[in-house]
Motif scaffolding. Structure first.
Motif, PDB file in Angstrom:
ATOM      1  N   LEU A   1      41.445  27.964  29.996  1.00 45.63           N
ATOM      2  CA  LEU A   1      40.205  28.185  29.855  1.00 45.63           C
ATOM      3  C   LEU A   1      39.639  27.025  28.960  1.00 45.63           C
ATOM      4  CD1 LEU A   1      38.101  30.270  30.651  1.00 45.63           C
ATOM      5  CD2 LEU A   1      38.543  31.390  28.292  1.00 45.63           C
ATOM      6  N   HIS A   2      38.343  26.694  29.330  1.00 41.92           N
ATOM      7  CA  HIS A   2      37.923  25.648  28.694  1.00 41.92           C
ATOM      8  C   HIS A   2      36.314  26.029  28.948  1.00 41.92           C
ATOM      9  CE1 HIS A   2      35.983  21.335  28.164  1.00 41.92           C
ATOM     10  NE2 HIS A   2      37.235  21.178  27.293  1.00 41.92           N
ATOM     11  N   GLU A   3      35.664  25.128  28.092  1.00 37.47           N
ATOM     12  CA  GLU A   3      34.090  25.519  28.137  1.00 37.47           C
ATOM     13  C   GLU A   3      33.453  24.890  29.368  1.00 37.47           C
ATOM     14  OE1 GLU A   3      31.767  22.922  25.184  1.00 37.47           O
ATOM     15  OE2 GLU A   3      33.603  22.512  24.357  1.00 37.47           O
ATOM     16  N   ASN A   4      34.142  24.067  29.864  1.00 38.84           N
ATOM     17  CA  ASN A   4      33.845  23.656  31.343  1.00 38.84           C
ATOM     18  C   ASN A   4      34.723  23.890  32.531  1.00 38.84           C
ATOM     19  OD1 ASN A   4      32.465  20.997  29.519  1.00 38.84           O
ATOM     20  ND2 ASN A   4      31.042  21.985  30.868  1.00 38.84           N
ATOM     21  N   PHE A   5      35.594  24.826  32.179  1.00 37.28           N
ATOM     22  CA  PHE A   5      36.521  25.417  33.362  1.00 37.28           C
ATOM     23  C   PHE A   5      36.714  26.980  33.278  1.00 37.28           C
ATOM     24  CE2 PHE A   5      40.397  26.141  35.776  1.00 37.28           C
ATOM     25  CZ  PHE A   5      40.335  24.855  36.508  1.00 37.28           C
ATOM     26  N   LEU A   6      36.493  27.389  34.171  1.00 33.74           N
ATOM     27  CA  LEU A   6      36.439  28.990  34.481  1.00 33.74           C
ATOM     28  C   LEU A   6      37.848  29.766  35.059  1.00 33.74           C
ATOM     29  CD1 LEU A   6      32.730  29.976  35.285  1.00 33.74           C
ATOM     30  CD2 LEU A   6      33.904  30.076  32.925  1.00 33.74           C
ATOM     31  N   LYS A   7      38.290  30.621  34.585  1.00 33.71           N
ATOM     32  CA  LYS A   7      39.628  31.203  35.011  1.00 33.71           C
ATOM     33  C   LYS A   7      39.153  32.660  35.176  1.00 33.71           C
ATOM     34  CE  LYS A   7      43.257  31.425  32.698  1.00 33.71           C
ATOM     35  NZ  LYS A   7      44.415  31.027  31.762  1.00 33.71           N
ATOM     36  N   PRO A   8      39.830  33.420  35.916  1.00 37.31           N
ATOM     37  CA  PRO A   8      39.962  34.817  35.934  1.00 37.31           C
ATOM     38  C   PRO A   8      40.286  35.392  34.447  1.00 37.31           C
ATOM     39  CG  PRO A   8      41.171  34.069  37.739  1.00 37.31           C
ATOM     40  CD  PRO A   8      40.897  33.127  36.740  1.00 37.31           C
ATOM     41  N   PHE A   9      39.777  36.771  34.345  1.00 39.84           N
ATOM     42  CA  PHE A   9      40.502  37.432  33.192  1.00 39.84           C
ATOM     43  C   PHE A   9      41.543  38.103  33.608  1.00 39.84           C
ATOM     44  CE2 PHE A   9      35.554  37.930  32.273  1.00 39.84           C
ATOM     45  CZ  PHE A   9      35.820  37.751  30.792  1.00 39.84           C
ATOM     46  N   PRO A  10      42.441  38.223  32.671  1.00 36.90           N
ATOM     47  CA  PRO A  10      44.079  38.982  32.899  1.00 36.90           C
ATOM     48  C   PRO A  10      43.700  40.319  33.512  1.00 36.90           C
ATOM     49  CG  PRO A  10      43.948  37.695  30.661  1.00 36.90           C
ATOM     50  CD  PRO A  10      42.563  37.843  31.122  1.00 36.90           C
ATOM     51  N   GLN A  11      44.593  40.665  34.353  1.00 39.92           N
ATOM     52  CA  GLN A  11      44.375  41.865  35.133  1.00 39.92           C
ATOM     53  C   GLN A  11      44.643  43.057  34.009  1.00 39.92           C
ATOM     54  OE1 GLN A  11      43.763  42.642  38.565  1.00 39.92           O
ATOM     55  NE2 GLN A  11      42.981  40.442  38.285  1.00 39.92           N
ATOM     56  N   ARG A  12      45.208  42.988  33.216  1.00 41.35           N
ATOM     57  CA  ARG A  12      45.186  44.251  32.198  1.00 41.35           C
ATOM     58  C   ARG A  12      44.137  44.265  31.271  1.00 41.35           C
ATOM     59  NH1 ARG A  12      47.686  39.734  29.599  1.00 41.35           N
ATOM     60  NH2 ARG A  12      46.757  39.292  27.553  1.00 41.35           N
ATOM     61  N   ASP A  13      43.819  45.737  31.325  1.00 40.86           N
ATOM     62  CA  ASP A  13      42.366  46.009  30.495  1.00 40.86           C
ATOM     63  C   ASP A  13      41.257  45.565  31.077  1.00 40.86           C
ATOM     64  OD1 ASP A  13      44.370  47.344  28.696  1.00 40.86           O
ATOM     65  OD2 ASP A  13      44.397  45.582  27.657  1.00 40.86           O
ATOM     66  N   LEU A  14      41.070  45.455  32.207  1.00 39.60           N
ATOM     67  CA  LEU A  14      39.825  44.982  33.062  1.00 39.60           C
ATOM     68  C   LEU A  14      38.780  45.907  33.127  1.00 39.60           C
ATOM     69  CD1 LEU A  14      40.822  43.284  36.270  1.00 39.60           C
ATOM     70  CD2 LEU A  14      40.090  41.991  34.226  1.00 39.60           C
ATOM     71  N   THR A  15      37.746  45.743  32.309  1.00 41.96           N
ATOM     72  CA  THR A  15      36.440  46.410  32.320  1.00 41.96           C
ATOM     73  C   THR A  15      35.805  46.109  33.677  1.00 41.96           C
ATOM     74  OG1 THR A  15      34.973  44.935  31.619  1.00 41.96           O
ATOM     75  CG2 THR A  15      36.049  46.224  29.894  1.00 41.96           C
ATOM     76  N   TYR A  16      34.758  47.160  34.186  1.00 39.67           N
ATOM     77  CA  TYR A  16      34.104  46.974  35.105  1.00 39.67           C
ATOM     78  C   TYR A  16      33.514  45.533  35.374  1.00 39.67           C
ATOM     79  CZ  TYR A  16      30.937  48.354  39.332  1.00 39.67           C
ATOM     80  OH  TYR A  16      30.445  48.126  40.598  1.00 39.67           O
ATOM     81  N   GLU A  17      32.791  45.099  34.198  1.00 42.73           N
ATOM     82  CA  GLU A  17      32.014  44.018  34.312  1.00 42.73           C
ATOM     83  C   GLU A  17      32.984  42.611  34.399  1.00 42.73           C
ATOM     84  OE1 GLU A  17      31.763  46.371  31.983  1.00 42.73           O
ATOM     85  OE2 GLU A  17      29.517  46.833  32.508  1.00 42.73           O
ATOM     86  N   LYS A  18      34.339  42.805  33.734  1.00 46.75           N
ATOM     87  CA  LYS A  18      35.165  41.691  34.128  1.00 46.75           C
ATOM     88  C   LYS A  18      35.555  41.635  35.670  1.00 46.75           C
ATOM     89  CE  LYS A  18      36.993  41.512  29.368  1.00 46.75           C
ATOM     90  NZ  LYS A  18      38.005  41.828  28.337  1.00 46.75           N
ATOM     91  N   ARG A  19      35.882  42.893  36.261  1.00 46.63           N
ATOM     92  CA  ARG A  19      36.040  42.804  37.756  1.00 46.63           C
ATOM     93  C   ARG A  19      35.061  42.282  38.384  1.00 46.63           C
ATOM     94  NH1 ARG A  19      37.076  48.890  39.622  1.00 46.63           N
ATOM     95  NH2 ARG A  19      37.656  47.430  41.422  1.00 46.63           N
ATOM     96  N   ILE A  20      33.910  42.549  38.186  1.00 44.84           N
ATOM     97  CA  ILE A  20      32.647  41.771  39.018  1.00 44.84           C
ATOM     98  C   ILE A  20      33.092  40.257  38.960  1.00 44.84           C
ATOM     99  CG2 ILE A  20      30.182  41.248  38.744  1.00 44.84           C
ATOM    100  CD1 ILE A  20      30.864  43.948  40.210  1.00 44.84           C
ATOM    101  N   TYR A  21      33.168  39.775  37.308  1.00 39.63           N
ATOM    102  CA  TYR A  21      33.395  38.593  37.294  1.00 39.63           C
ATOM    103  C   TYR A  21      34.530  38.002  37.949  1.00 39.63           C
ATOM    104  CZ  TYR A  21      34.918  34.390  34.792  1.00 39.63           C
ATOM    105  OH  TYR A  21      35.646  33.014  34.401  1.00 39.63           O
ATOM    106  N   ASN A  22      35.514  38.449  38.058  1.00 41.51           N
ATOM    107  CA  ASN A  22      36.637  38.227  38.727  1.00 41.51           C
ATOM    108  C   ASN A  22      36.483  38.005  40.165  1.00 41.51           C
ATOM    109  OD1 ASN A  22      38.164  37.857  36.580  1.00 41.51           O
ATOM    110  ND2 ASN A  22      39.599  39.465  36.907  1.00 41.51           N
ATOM    111  N   TYR A  23      35.637  39.072  40.858  1.00 43.37           N
ATOM    112  CA  TYR A  23      35.651  38.871  42.266  1.00 43.37           C
ATOM    113  C   TYR A  23      34.621  37.769  42.544  1.00 43.37           C
ATOM    114  CZ  TYR A  23      32.613  39.849  46.434  1.00 43.37           C
ATOM    115  OH  TYR A  23      32.116  39.621  47.631  1.00 43.37           O
ATOM    116  N   ARG A  24      33.673  37.529  41.623  1.00 44.85           N
ATOM    117  CA  ARG A  24      32.579  36.472  42.187  1.00 44.85           C
ATOM    118  C   ARG A  24      33.177  35.208  42.056  1.00 44.85           C
ATOM    119  NH1 ARG A  24      27.288  37.785  41.632  1.00 44.85           N
ATOM    120  NH2 ARG A  24      26.766  35.342  42.092  1.00 44.85           N
ATOM    121  N   LEU A  25      34.263  34.981  40.906  1.00 42.34           N
ATOM    122  CA  LEU A  25      35.026  33.757  40.583  1.00 42.34           C
ATOM    123  C   LEU A  25      35.919  33.234  41.976  1.00 42.34           C
ATOM    124  CD1 LEU A  25      35.285  31.597  38.351  1.00 42.34           C
ATOM    125  CD2 LEU A  25      37.390  32.702  37.850  1.00 42.34           C
TER     126      LEU A  25
END
Length: 324
Positions: A174-198
């Motif tokens: 992860l970098h300020e100019n590089f996005l990666k998904p949130f880890p699959q553990r402890d995903l909130t609804y908002e994080k799942r939305i982010y992972n889907y869009r990514l």
């Protein structure tokens, strides 16, 4: 007297053995020379000439391009890779060099294996293929590889002052100019939305790399070259060829080649490149520690944007289908 006679016998035996070895070496050299000199008979050139004239689809499958496109590419590259004949032997033509290189890139076969179909020695292929890859990149880069340096614009050019970013999976840091998904553990609804869009955005690059590796199978195996710079030219040549063939609007790629999103259901319809039996191996997951605050903050901002003003109407429905 006995010692002198013994020495003469030993000397005569050595001469006989040497003469015998010399004859064997000559036979071997003659056989190899004949085999290589007759590559127009034993190599793949007669087959390719037949395919070019009567079976253009098979020609395209063999070299990943149609005969007309090959001719254009040969005219571009010939001034760079052509060699002069000598009194001792006829040089390997530019056409043979280009065909051998394209077959190497298309199949990923070793030089030792490729020498039997090309009629060119493996030691010669070790020189010819890197030289031709370098030449391919040189003649194509101006029009088909225009971006040589990446300069990310300032975030003030975006509506929400979000950083311009590259996208990747868990293998990257992860970098300020590089996005990666949130880890699959402890995903909130908002994080799942982010992972889907990514994941949805990353599909564009997956299409490009997927088609690239399906057409040029050298990317599925180790590139055995001692000089790392030669490996760089192999990769650059593949990228330049890919763009060249795409813009030529040949059947190198069609709409069915790529993953596409159904406009009604937003489900992903897999492209033909995924039918390749061997897929690219995933990189190992990065065990990054001490991620900067700026990198975390940037990902949080994107998550917030995807869940508010940047949301798309179907993202909630896709999460209900398990997409995250």
């Amino acid at each position: 007297m006995y010692k002198i006679r013994r020495k003469k016998c030993i000397a005569a035996l050595c001469v006989a053995v040497q003469m015998n070895l010399t004859e064997e070496e000559k036979k071997k050299r003659v056989w190899v020379k004949k085999w290589r000199e007759d590559r127009n008979k034993f190599g793949h050139m007669p087959l390719l000439n037949e395919l070019r004239l009567n079976f253009p689809d098979d020609f395209k499958n063999y070299l990943r391009m149609d005969p007309d496109t090959f001719k254009i590419l040969l005219n571009l590259i010939s001034p760079i890779i052509s060699k002069q004949n000598t009194k001792l032997r006829e040089s390997i033509s530019a056409e043979e060099r280009l065909m051998a290189t394209l077959r190497y890139l298309a199949t990923g076969r070793s030089f030792e294996d490729l020498k039997f179909s090309t009629g060119i020695s493996s030691s010669a292929l070790c020189q010819i293929i890197p030289e031709t890859c370098k030449a391919l990149y040189q003649v194509l880069k101006k029009e088909y590889m225009k971006v040589s340096h990446l300069h990310l614009p300032d975030n003030s050019e975006t509506d929400k002052n979000l950083n311009f970013v590259f996208l990747g999976d868990e293998a990257f840091s992860l970098h300020e100019n590089f996005l990666k998904p949130f880890p699959q553990r402890d995903l909130t609804y908002e994080k799942r939305i982010y992972n889907y869009r990514l994941s949805r955005a990353r599909n564009v690059s997956e299409n490009a790399f997927g088609l690239l590796s399906a057409r040029f199978r050298i990317l599925h195996t180790a590139i055995h070259m001692t000089n790392p710079q030669n490996i760089t030219y192999v990769v650059l040549a593949i990228c330049a060829l890919h763009n060249f063939l795409i813009k030529r609007k040949t059947l190198y790629a069609t709409l069915r080649s790529f993953d596409q999103e159904d406009v009604l259901t937003h489900e992903l319809q897999q492209g033909e490149w995924r039918n390749v039996t061997t897929q690219l191996e995933n990189l190992e997951t990065s065990l990054q520690k001490n991620v900067s605050v700026a990198a975390k903050t940037n990902r949080e901002k994107y998550m917030e944007y995807f869940n508010k003003e940047g949301q798309v109407p179907w993202q909630d429905a896709m999460l209900k289908k398990g997409k995250s």
